[in-house]
Structures are given as C-alpha cells and as structure tokens.
Scaffold this motif. Sequence first.
Motif, PDB file in Angstrom:
ATOM      1  N   THR A  92      10.742 -12.248 -22.233  1.00 12.80           N
ATOM      2  CA  THR A  92      10.323 -12.405 -20.848  1.00 12.80           C
ATOM      3  C   THR A  92      10.920 -11.257 -20.060  1.00 12.80           C
ATOM      4  O   THR A  92      12.142 -11.114 -19.978  1.00 12.80           O
ATOM      5  CB  THR A  92      10.807 -13.738 -20.254  1.00 12.80           C
ATOM      6  N   LEU A  93      10.063 -10.395 -19.520  1.00 15.38           N
ATOM      7  CA  LEU A  93      10.508  -9.218 -18.792  1.00 15.38           C
ATOM      8  C   LEU A  93      10.084  -9.345 -17.330  1.00 15.38           C
ATOM      9  O   LEU A  93       8.954  -9.741 -17.037  1.00 15.38           O
ATOM     10  CB  LEU A  93       9.916  -7.936 -19.373  1.00 15.38           C
ATOM     11  N   THR A  94      10.985  -9.007 -16.441  1.00 15.69           N
ATOM     12  CA  THR A  94      10.690  -9.015 -15.010  1.00 15.69           C
ATOM     13  C   THR A  94      11.041  -7.652 -14.431  1.00 15.69           C
ATOM     14  O   THR A  94      12.186  -7.203 -14.555  1.00 15.69           O
ATOM     15  CB  THR A  94      11.484 -10.108 -14.276  1.00 15.69           C
ATOM     16  N   LEU A  95      10.064  -7.013 -13.821  1.00 21.51           N
ATOM     17  CA  LEU A  95      10.265  -5.708 -13.212  1.00 21.51           C
ATOM     18  C   LEU A  95      10.038  -5.832 -11.710  1.00 21.51           C
ATOM     19  O   LEU A  95       8.925  -6.107 -11.261  1.00 21.51           O
ATOM     20  CB  LEU A  95       9.306  -4.675 -13.808  1.00 21.51           C
ATOM     21  N   ALA A  96      11.111  -5.657 -10.947  1.00 24.49           N
ATOM     22  CA  ALA A  96      11.031  -5.650  -9.483  1.00 24.49           C
ATOM     23  C   ALA A  96      11.102  -4.203  -9.022  1.00 24.49           C
ATOM     24  O   ALA A  96      12.133  -3.544  -9.164  1.00 24.49           O
ATOM     25  CB  ALA A  96      12.158  -6.468  -8.888  1.00 24.49           C
ATOM     26  N   ILE A  97       9.998  -3.698  -8.497  1.00 27.84           N
ATOM     27  CA  ILE A  97       9.881  -2.290  -8.129  1.00 27.84           C
ATOM     28  C   ILE A  97      10.336  -2.107  -6.689  1.00 27.84           C
ATOM     29  O   ILE A  97       9.788  -2.720  -5.771  1.00 27.84           O
ATOM     30  CB  ILE A  97       8.441  -1.787  -8.323  1.00 27.84           C
ATOM     31  N   ASN A  98      11.304  -1.232  -6.496  1.00 32.04           N
ATOM     32  CA  ASN A  98      11.821  -0.957  -5.154  1.00 32.04           C
ATOM     33  C   ASN A  98      11.151   0.240  -4.495  1.00 32.04           C
ATOM     34  O   ASN A  98      11.065   0.305  -3.268  1.00 32.04           O
ATOM     35  CB  ASN A  98      13.334  -0.691  -5.216  1.00 32.04           C
ATOM     36  N   GLU A  99      10.647   1.159  -5.318  1.00 27.13           N
ATOM     37  CA  GLU A  99      10.118   2.400  -4.747  1.00 27.13           C
ATOM     38  C   GLU A  99       9.021   2.985  -5.642  1.00 27.13           C
ATOM     39  O   GLU A  99       9.206   3.081  -6.861  1.00 27.13           O
ATOM     40  CB  GLU A  99      11.232   3.430  -4.575  1.00 27.13           C
ATOM     41  N   TRP A 100       7.910   3.341  -5.030  1.00 27.19           N
ATOM     42  CA  TRP A 100       6.847   4.079  -5.696  1.00 27.19           C
ATOM     43  C   TRP A 100       6.776   5.489  -5.114  1.00 27.19           C
ATOM     44  O   TRP A 100       6.842   5.649  -3.900  1.00 27.19           O
ATOM     45  CB  TRP A 100       5.494   3.408  -5.480  1.00 27.19           C
ATOM     46  N   THR A 101       6.597   6.488  -5.982  1.00 20.97           N
ATOM     47  CA  THR A 101       6.336   7.856  -5.537  1.00 20.97           C
ATOM     48  C   THR A 101       5.105   8.339  -6.271  1.00 20.97           C
ATOM     49  O   THR A 101       5.094   8.386  -7.514  1.00 20.97           O
ATOM     50  CB  THR A 101       7.518   8.799  -5.831  1.00 20.97           C
ATOM     51  N   LEU A 102       4.062   8.691  -5.535  1.00 22.50           N
ATOM     52  CA  LEU A 102       2.811   9.117  -6.137  1.00 22.50           C
ATOM     53  C   LEU A 102       2.690  10.633  -6.037  1.00 22.50           C
ATOM     54  O   LEU A 102       2.849  11.200  -4.952  1.00 22.50           O
ATOM     55  CB  LEU A 102       1.611   8.442  -5.454  1.00 22.50           C
ATOM     56  N   HIS A 103       2.390  11.276  -7.169  1.00 22.45           N
ATOM     57  CA  HIS A 103       2.342  12.733  -7.203  1.00 22.45           C
ATOM     58  C   HIS A 103       0.908  13.277  -7.158  1.00 22.45           C
ATOM     59  O   HIS A 103       0.708  14.472  -7.017  1.00 22.45           O
ATOM     60  CB  HIS A 103       3.033  13.265  -8.459  1.00 22.45           C
ATOM     61  N   ASP A 104      -0.092  12.429  -7.335  1.00 25.28           N
ATOM     62  CA  ASP A 104      -1.487  12.895  -7.313  1.00 25.28           C
ATOM     63  C   ASP A 104      -1.913  13.200  -5.887  1.00 25.28           C
ATOM     64  O   ASP A 104      -1.537  12.500  -4.969  1.00 25.28           O
ATOM     65  CB  ASP A 104      -2.419  11.825  -7.896  1.00 25.28           C
TER      66      ASP A 104
ATOM     67  N   GLN B 247       0.830  -1.194   0.000  1.00 21.67           N
ATOM     68  CA  GLN B 247       0.000   0.000   0.000  1.00 21.67           C
ATOM     69  C   GLN B 247       0.867   1.247   0.000  1.00 21.67           C
ATOM     70  O   GLN B 247       1.814   1.365   0.783  1.00 21.67           O
ATOM     71  CB  GLN B 247      -0.920  -0.005   1.221  1.00 21.67           C
ATOM     72  N   HIS B 248       0.544   2.180  -0.899  1.00 16.24           N
ATOM     73  CA  HIS B 248       1.253   3.448  -1.004  1.00 16.24           C
ATOM     74  C   HIS B 248       0.218   4.564  -1.036  1.00 16.24           C
ATOM     75  O   HIS B 248      -0.570   4.657  -1.985  1.00 16.24           O
ATOM     76  CB  HIS B 248       2.119   3.501  -2.269  1.00 16.24           C
ATOM     77  N   GLN B 249       0.236   5.383   0.006  1.00 16.68           N
ATOM     78  CA  GLN B 249      -0.709   6.511   0.104  1.00 16.68           C
ATOM     79  C   GLN B 249      -2.153   6.050  -0.114  1.00 16.68           C
ATOM     80  O   GLN B 249      -2.933   6.690  -0.820  1.00 16.68           O
ATOM     81  CB  GLN B 249      -0.335   7.608  -0.894  1.00 16.68           C
ATOM     82  N   GLY B 250      -2.474   4.912   0.462  1.00 13.29           N
ATOM     83  CA  GLY B 250      -3.835   4.405   0.398  1.00 13.29           C
ATOM     84  C   GLY B 250      -4.165   3.608  -0.854  1.00 13.29           C
ATOM     85  O   GLY B 250      -5.298   3.151  -1.007  1.00 13.29           O
ATOM     86  N   ILE B 251      -3.190   3.422  -1.753  1.00  9.14           N
ATOM     87  CA  ILE B 251      -3.415   2.690  -2.998  1.00  9.14           C
ATOM     88  C   ILE B 251      -2.507   1.469  -3.024  1.00  9.14           C
ATOM     89  O   ILE B 251      -1.309   1.566  -2.745  1.00  9.14           O
ATOM     90  CB  ILE B 251      -3.142   3.578  -4.228  1.00  9.14           C
ATOM     91  N   TRP B 252      -3.067   0.322  -3.379  1.00  4.74           N
ATOM     92  CA  TRP B 252      -2.292  -0.909  -3.466  1.00  4.74           C
ATOM     93  C   TRP B 252      -1.657  -1.023  -4.841  1.00  4.74           C
ATOM     94  O   TRP B 252      -2.338  -0.979  -5.855  1.00  4.74           O
ATOM     95  CB  TRP B 252      -3.192  -2.113  -3.181  1.00  4.74           C
ATOM     96  N   LEU B 253      -0.312  -1.179  -4.863  1.00  5.56           N
ATOM     97  CA  LEU B 253       0.441  -1.235  -6.112  1.00  5.56           C
ATOM     98  C   LEU B 253       1.371  -2.449  -6.090  1.00  5.56           C
ATOM     99  O   LEU B 253       1.906  -2.807  -5.037  1.00  5.56           O
ATOM    100  CB  LEU B 253       1.265   0.041  -6.291  1.00  5.56           C
ATOM    101  N   PRO B 254       1.565  -3.077  -7.241  1.00  2.62           N
ATOM    102  CA  PRO B 254       2.409  -4.278  -7.277  1.00  2.62           C
ATOM    103  C   PRO B 254       3.886  -3.956  -7.107  1.00  2.62           C
ATOM    104  O   PRO B 254       4.353  -2.875  -7.473  1.00  2.62           O
ATOM    105  CB  PRO B 254       2.128  -4.857  -8.672  1.00  2.62           C
ATOM    106  N   GLY B 255       4.619  -4.936  -6.566  1.00  9.28           N
ATOM    107  CA  GLY B 255       6.061  -4.785  -6.413  1.00  9.28           C
ATOM    108  C   GLY B 255       6.842  -5.668  -7.357  1.00  9.28           C
ATOM    109  O   GLY B 255       8.037  -5.470  -7.551  1.00  9.28           O
ATOM    110  N   LEU B 256       6.157  -6.656  -7.957  1.00 11.79           N
ATOM    111  CA  LEU B 256       6.823  -7.555  -8.896  1.00 11.79           C
ATOM    112  C   LEU B 256       5.878  -7.844 -10.057  1.00 11.79           C
ATOM    113  O   LEU B 256       4.734  -8.259  -9.851  1.00 11.79           O
ATOM    114  CB  LEU B 256       7.215  -8.863  -8.209  1.00 11.79           C
ATOM    115  N   ILE B 257       6.365  -7.615 -11.277  1.00 18.91           N
ATOM    116  CA  ILE B 257       5.566  -7.821 -12.485  1.00 18.91           C
ATOM    117  C   ILE B 257       6.386  -8.653 -13.470  1.00 18.91           C
ATOM    118  O   ILE B 257       7.539  -8.329 -13.758  1.00 18.91           O
ATOM    119  CB  ILE B 257       5.189  -6.465 -13.123  1.00 18.91           C
ATOM    120  N   LYS B 258       5.779  -9.712 -13.975  1.00 19.76           N
ATOM    121  CA  LYS B 258       6.438 -10.569 -14.967  1.00 19.76           C
ATOM    122  C   LYS B 258       5.612 -10.583 -16.241  1.00 19.76           C
ATOM    123  O   LYS B 258       4.415 -10.868 -16.196  1.00 19.76           O
ATOM    124  CB  LYS B 258       6.602 -11.979 -14.411  1.00 19.76           C
TER     125      LYS B 258
END
Length: 201
Positions: A189-201, A171-182
Amino acid sequence: MPNNIVQRLQTLALLLLMMLMGTLSACSLLPGDQQLQQQQLEQLQDWQLRGKLSVRTNSDSVTGYLTWEQQHQQYDLFITGPMGQGSSRLQGNPTEATLTLPDHDQPLTAPNAESLMAEYLGWYLPIEGIRYWVKGQPSPASKATSQFDDYGLLSNLQQNGWTIRFSRYQQHQGIWLPGLIKLKGYDYTLTLAINEWTLHD
C-alpha cells in the motif's frame, strides 16, 4: 417608492450580480472536458514533483521524501528518509536502471528499476506505470479500467495489478494534477502526497 427602498434594491441587485460573476468565474476554473484533460496530460512529458511517500506491507511501514524528475523516457528519483536508507537515487529509462545507495561504493544497475528496489530497498515503485499515474493518467502500455469524476478527472484506476485512487486535484499552468495518490497491489500500500509540481513543457 421611497429613496431608501430603491437604494436597498440597488444594493441587493449589485450583490447578486457580484455573486453570480464570482460563481461563473469559479466554474470557468474547473475542469470539465475529460478528453481535453487527457490530451494535456499526454503532452506533459517533462515535469518534477516533490512529496512524501509512505510504503506499507503486512509486516512493515516506512516513510520518506521523494523528488521525481521526468524528462520523456528518462527518470531521476531522489529518496530521503528511512525508506531510502539515508539518501538514495534511482535513475534510468525503459531499458536500464541505476540505483545509488549511501552504503555502496558503486552504483547498482539492472534492466529495470523494480528489481533493483525490491532487492536493495525491500520495496518498489512500478516505475513504468506510475510515471503516468502520478499525473492522473492511465498508462498507454496496457489495458486499464478507469473511472472519472463529474469534472473529467481520473478518480479510480485498475491497471497492471494495481488499484489507484486519486484526489486533491489542483491546477498547475492550466493542467489539473492530483495531489494525493493511493496505490494498492502485490501486498503493498503506497501513499504519495505531492507538495509541489513543476512543469517544464
């Protein structure tokens, strides 16, 4: 009833109450409304993520680090590591893309990001779709087959020839966002491991 037994029962009752309150508090932090979750993602138009991206084909595998900033239709991706051939920057919108490479004096331009990346990097991200997918949301531009988990979070998606799996939601600022996307599609085959989310809205 002896005092020591009464005290033990009181202590046990207090512990049970604390456990119940903790469980209820944890449940309140979990998502559960799929429609509300998707509405929140639709409203999220300005954000930034940082993470590690790996791209694998039948003959090669490369890994790098990605910083992606999205402002409505405008995107700005900064890629470092072997896949970016040093440091590369991809900027654009739905009608034009610009790719800046360390071994080119002038930025390269094309009507879309995919053609630029395929020609000069040897791989590509489906930019128009993935800017929705990274949030755990199907792209509204085309038909999709979606599967959601028990909490209303997108877990599997098939769209535009890609199969995408989502996990590690936080959860980031009240919104659930994924941390791993394949992502799998078009021999990639792409794998994105997200370490940090920053929300500007």
